[in-house]
Write an enzyme that holds these catalytic residues in place. Structure first.
Site, PDB file in Angstrom:
ATOM      1  N   ASP A  51       0.818  -1.221   0.000  1.00 27.26           N
ATOM      2  CA  ASP A  51       0.000   0.000   0.000  1.00 27.26           C
ATOM      3  C   ASP A  51       0.848   1.266   0.000  1.00 27.26           C
ATOM      4  OD1 ASP A  51      -2.281  -1.647   0.245  1.00 27.26           O
ATOM      5  OD2 ASP A  51      -1.979  -1.729   2.406  1.00 27.26           O
TER       6      ASP A  51
ATOM      7  N   LYS B  59       2.160   2.319  -4.959  1.00 26.33           N
ATOM      8  CA  LYS B  59       2.862   1.854  -6.167  1.00 26.33           C
ATOM      9  C   LYS B  59       2.026   2.080  -7.417  1.00 26.33           C
ATOM     10  CE  LYS B  59       3.300  -2.255  -4.496  1.00 26.33           C
ATOM     11  NZ  LYS B  59       2.800  -1.991  -3.139  1.00 26.33           N
TER      12      LYS B  59
ATOM     13  N   GLY C  81      -4.294  -4.336  -4.471  1.00 23.01           N
ATOM     14  CA  GLY C  81      -5.266  -3.337  -4.915  1.00 23.01           C
ATOM     15  C   GLY C  81      -4.505  -2.077  -5.262  1.00 23.01           C
ATOM     16  N   HIS C  82      -4.330  -1.825  -6.539  1.00 25.13           N
ATOM     17  CA  HIS C  82      -3.571  -0.643  -6.961  1.00 25.13           C
ATOM     18  C   HIS C  82      -4.545   0.448  -7.397  1.00 25.13           C
ATOM     19  CE1 HIS C  82       0.277  -3.213  -7.666  1.00 25.13           C
ATOM     20  NE2 HIS C  82      -0.014  -3.002  -6.407  1.00 25.13           N
TER      21      HIS C  82
ATOM     22  N   GLN D 149       2.231  -5.779  -3.225  1.00 21.02           N
ATOM     23  CA  GLN D 149       2.556  -5.830  -1.788  1.00 21.02           C
ATOM     24  C   GLN D 149       3.899  -5.105  -1.533  1.00 21.02           C
ATOM     25  OE1 GLN D 149       1.577  -9.188  -3.193  1.00 21.02           O
ATOM     26  NE2 GLN D 149      -0.482  -8.474  -2.865  1.00 21.02           N
TER      27      GLN D 149
HETATM   28  P1  IMP Z   1      -2.609 -12.676   1.791  1.00 25.86           P
HETATM   29  O1  IMP Z   1      -1.685 -12.134   0.767  1.00 25.86           O
HETATM   30  O2  IMP Z   1      -4.063 -12.441   1.460  1.00 25.86           O
HETATM   31  O3  IMP Z   1      -2.317 -14.092   2.153  1.00 25.86           O
HETATM   32  O4  IMP Z   1      -2.367 -11.841   3.144  1.00 25.86           O
HETATM   33  C1  IMP Z   1      -1.169 -11.938   3.893  1.00 25.86           C
HETATM   34  C2  IMP Z   1      -0.792 -10.596   4.472  1.00 25.86           C
HETATM   35  O5  IMP Z   1      -0.427  -9.713   3.427  1.00 25.86           O
HETATM   36  C3  IMP Z   1      -1.922  -9.883   5.245  1.00 25.86           C
HETATM   37  O6  IMP Z   1      -1.353  -9.139   6.301  1.00 25.86           O
HETATM   38  C4  IMP Z   1      -2.494  -8.948   4.209  1.00 25.86           C
HETATM   39  O7  IMP Z   1      -3.145  -7.845   4.802  1.00 25.86           O
HETATM   40  C5  IMP Z   1      -1.226  -8.536   3.490  1.00 25.86           C
HETATM   41  N1  IMP Z   1      -1.473  -8.118   2.108  1.00 25.86           N
HETATM   42  C6  IMP Z   1      -1.733  -8.876   1.041  1.00 25.86           C
HETATM   43  N2  IMP Z   1      -1.873  -8.136  -0.054  1.00 25.86           N
HETATM   44  C7  IMP Z   1      -1.680  -6.870   0.315  1.00 25.86           C
HETATM   45  C8  IMP Z   1      -1.652  -5.624  -0.406  1.00 25.86           C
HETATM   46  O8  IMP Z   1      -1.826  -5.552  -1.621  1.00 25.86           O
HETATM   47  N3  IMP Z   1      -1.399  -4.529   0.355  1.00 25.86           N
HETATM   48  C9  IMP Z   1      -1.154  -4.589   1.669  1.00 25.86           C
HETATM   49  N4  IMP Z   1      -1.161  -5.712   2.367  1.00 25.86           N
HETATM   50  C10 IMP Z   1      -1.419  -6.842   1.698  1.00 25.86           C
END
Ligand code: IMP
Length: 422
Positions: A13, A16, A40-41, A223
């Site tokens: 977040d 990017k 989510g971009h 991420q």
């Molecule tokens: P997962 O990727 O859904 O398995 O989540 C694992 C961890 O990564 C959690 O803490 C999510 O909140 C975090 N996470 C996954 N995708 C994003 C993103 O695009 N932005 C911020 N945090 C993310």
């Protein structure tokens, strides 16, 4: 433009999407290399908001080839929805969006397992997006995943899906969750397969042809560094290599074709989900949330907020080979009289100038802060470095010096135009 990787230097977040959108102007090809629709971009173009989950942010520019690379895990139904949503908004996707045939797919049992494992973990949950990302990558590593290429072959897909659903439904029942209905999934995924077929290609060949033709590639990270499966705050991480190294494995482009790595970081720190955030500060979070900022673009969850952490960003610069920095959300700090920056950690008598590997220990670390004067005026209209208040420039110089890479871009608002090239 040199072939450039864009990577998050914090916990995701970082903004990017906007930086990728701005840099896409000079690139020919934009490729996503890791993650899935957990990302989510958010990009604003002329006041219109676009949230992209799987489709590279470059799609909002005309005449750019956008590639979903082999390292991404793709929810085909989600991708179809995203494509249709973009078409409705008048964004062209046909002929300029390509999906790797070797990307793995996310299936409903992945999402069900993700949700049930989180529920069973109770207070020890990871705080995942529940998009099935972890179980899909686990299947890939266990060599029982289904790939886009399988989805494109109706008979093969049906037989593999039947076998995988049998095993996973056993697992779901054992964990106390509802099994997924084979026929329904088959129907839904077959329909998505038909719609996705025109987008599917051998993206390794395609990217190498682009390189031979002298085209420039922008690698779109998802991420952030501290959510990386190897380098993040394990187990509070996602399940892919979000760091710059993932750009090679997730696309088939070798390291010696990458010329530059741009790190994106907020002027403060946020994270969604559980896990340590040493500089977390409830009052700063309340302020940012009251401004309508810092709500997750995939799940809508309020993000946890903290002060800028130079220990974290310094380590991100090191691991990713970041040479240039883009600092975003500077305007979020406009009203503050004093701004804190973490310059080290303390744990009892031990001092740390790097992120300790022991996540439990990191959670107990106390930040050591330096303090800066706030500029206390709105900066959203600044377009050049010299338009920024002196105190904002001093703050930017300090945080980037602490991090060890060159400041190249400052973002002072969500719109494309609210960007300063330093
Ligand atoms: P997962 O990727 O859904 O398995 O989540 C694992 C961890 O990564 C959690 O803490 C999510 O909140 C975090 N996470 C996954 N995708 C994003 C993103 O695009 N932005 C911020 N945090 C993310």
């Amino acid at each position: 433009m040199p072939n450039t990787v864009i990577v998050g230097a914090q916990w995701g977040d970082e903004g990017k999407g906007k930086i990728i959108d701005v840099l896409t102007e000079d690139a020919d090809v934009v490729v996503r290399y890791a993650g899935g629709n957990n990302a989510g971009h958010t990009v604003f173009v002329n006041g219109q908001k676009f949230v992209l989950h799987l489709v590279p942010s470059g799609i909002l520019h005309k005449r750019k080839l956008c590639v979903i690379g082999n390292g991404v895990v793709v929810d085909p139904v989600g991708l179809v929805e995203e494509i249709q949503g973009l078409r409705k908004l008048g964004v062209r996707v046909d002929g300029n969006l390509v999906l790797s045939e070797t990307a793995h797919i996310v299936l409903p049992y992945h999402r069900a397992l993700d949700a049930q494992r989180e529920a069973l973990k109770g207070k020890n949950k990871i705080g995942t997006t529940r998009r099935g990302i972890g179980p899909a990558y686990a299947d890939k590593a266990a060599r029982v995943g289904l790939r886009v290429i399988d989805l494109m072959d109706a008979a093969r897909f049906e037989s593999k899906l039947r076998e995988r659903i049998r095993e996973n439904n056993g697992l779901l029942r054992a964990l106390g969750a509802k099994p997924v209905p084979f026929k329904h999934v088959l129907g839904q995924y077959s329909a998505a397969a038909a719609l996705l077929k025109p987008f599917v290609a051998n993206t390794v060949q395609l990217l190498h042809k682009a390189l031979r033709d002298g085209k420039s590639i922008l690698f779109e990270g998802a991420q952030g560094t501290f959510l990386d499966i190897d380098h993040g705050t394990y187990p509070y991480v996602t399940s892919s290599n979000t760091t710059a190294g993932g750009a090679c494995t997730g696309t088939g482009v070798p390291p010696n074709c990458i010329d530059r790595v741009v790190g994106v970081m907020k002027a403060y720190t946020t994270r969604v989900g559980e896990g340590p955030l040493p500089t977390e500060d409830a009052a700063l979070g309340d302020l940012l949330h009251s401004l309508g900022r810092e709500f997750g673009s995939t799940t809508g969850r309020p993000r946890r907020c903290g002060w800028f952490d130079a220990v974290v960003t310094r380590q991100a610069v090191m691991i990713n080979g970041i040479t240039e920095l883009a600092v975003t959300n500077l305007d979020g700090l406009d009203t503050l009289p004093v701004i804190k920056v973490c310059i080290g950690y303390r744990h009892g008598k031990t001092k740390f100038d790097h992120v300790p590997s022991d996540t439990a220990l990191l959670a107990q670390c106390e930040p050591v802060y330096a303090e800066f004067d706030g500029w206390q005026e709105p900066i959203g209209n600044a377009r050049r470095w010299k338009d920024l208040p002196a105190k904002a420039r001093a703050y930017l110089t300090a945080i980037t010096d602490l991090t060890g890479a060159k400041l190249k871009i400052v973002s002072v608002g969500p719109d494309r135009r609210q960007t300063i090239f330093v």
